[in-house]
Motif scaffolding. Sequence first.
Motif, short mmCIF file in Angstrom:
data_model
loop_
_atom_site.label_atom_id
_atom_site.label_comp_id
_atom_site.label_asym_id
_atom_site.label_seq_id
_atom_site.Cartn_x
_atom_site.Cartn_y
_atom_site.Cartn_z
N PRO A 1 0.85 -1.22 -0.25
CA PRO A 1 -0.07 0.05 0.10
C PRO A 1 0.88 1.29 0.02
N ALA B 1 1.01 5.43 -0.89
CA ALA B 1 0.46 6.40 -1.04
C ALA B 1 0.50 7.47 -2.29
N SER C 1 -3.94 1.84 -0.11
CA SER C 1 -3.55 2.77 0.84
C SER C 1 -4.55 3.57 1.40
N GLN D 1 -5.38 -1.29 3.48
CA GLN D 1 -4.62 -0.68 4.57
C GLN D 1 -5.05 0.12 5.12
N TYR E 1 -4.81 3.19 8.20
CA TYR E 1 -4.18 4.00 9.17
C TYR E 1 -5.26 4.45 9.88
N THR F 1 -1.92 -0.73 9.94
CA THR F 1 -0.68 -0.30 9.78
C THR F 1 -0.24 0.58 11.09
#
Length: 348
Positions: free
Chosen positions: A81, A83, A110, A131, A133, A159
Amino acid sequence: MNVTLPAPRSIADYRELARARLHPELWQYLDDGRDSPCGRANRAAFDAAPLMPRPLTDVRGGHTRIELFGELLGHPMLLAPLAYQRLYHPDGEQASAMAANAQDGQMIISSLASQPFDTIARAAERAPWFQLYWQGSRDATRRLFDRALAAGVRAVVFTVDAPVKQSALALPAQVGAVNLDAPARPIALADGQSQVFDGWMVQAPTWDDLAWLRDLTPLPLLLKGVLHPDDAVQAVRRGCDGIVVSNHGGRVLPGAPASLSALPAIVSAVGPGVPVLLDSGIDSGIDVHRALAAGAHAVLIGRPCIWGLAGNGALGVAQVMRLLRDELEQSMALCGHASVAAIRPGSP
């Protein structure tokens, strides 16, 4: 930047093509971490990992297929992933998704994708992974997660190894993290308070937040950014289905150990029933073989795919994946391995 170079025939060629075509500031952002102490440790660990030739072994009919969380893949290499992929090519994440599908592989989208999740998922044709965040709060994280779920993702890679903000590239107006909410206001600090401990880390996830996320979804949940075996065991106890051993490509903590060096202890700690994946530092199909021989079930490919994307869009990503797979097959054949399962430690 328009640069004419000979048609790339190797992964190294794609790296040089990407370097020539990208603005120096963007290239530095992409390459950040490779020459850090951690990045150099990644490379040194792979270079020091031996592979034993086994001539005369009958490997006819061999293959690189794997099954991961019930999904059949043609090879053990997932697109990592990364960005803001429209920084590197106008087709961005859509191009990577099409390439992953064309090579019978899988892509991880991402949180910081530069195109809408559903647009990327349609280009992928098969349900991609996502993924996640942490977004500073459970409410904001839930909103982002719901957008990914609406696009039909089939697995979540949480992550957690980069909670402290790093210096970032100034994005052009036409590229951004289009799936995120507007940035929250920064926390106001009193005199004497720490920007790290009282600011950024107040909004970082904890083990309790991982448990909350586990309760949120029945999808396979992997924890990415693990280097200590105790953390891997804790993650499994709290319901994670898999682990991604990663030092974030050397970009976060310069003194962190190489991912490959940390891998065997984590594989041993969680046991054979938990898939353990690896990323950080893989530049070749031989590196993929080395990771599998150290215990990884699969790997994530990061920068090499972006070299392909910058060099030739979807076709470039697909060619990089094909080159990696060709190198892996050749290495397997020379070592007498007719399948990925045969590479894993303890195999005959």
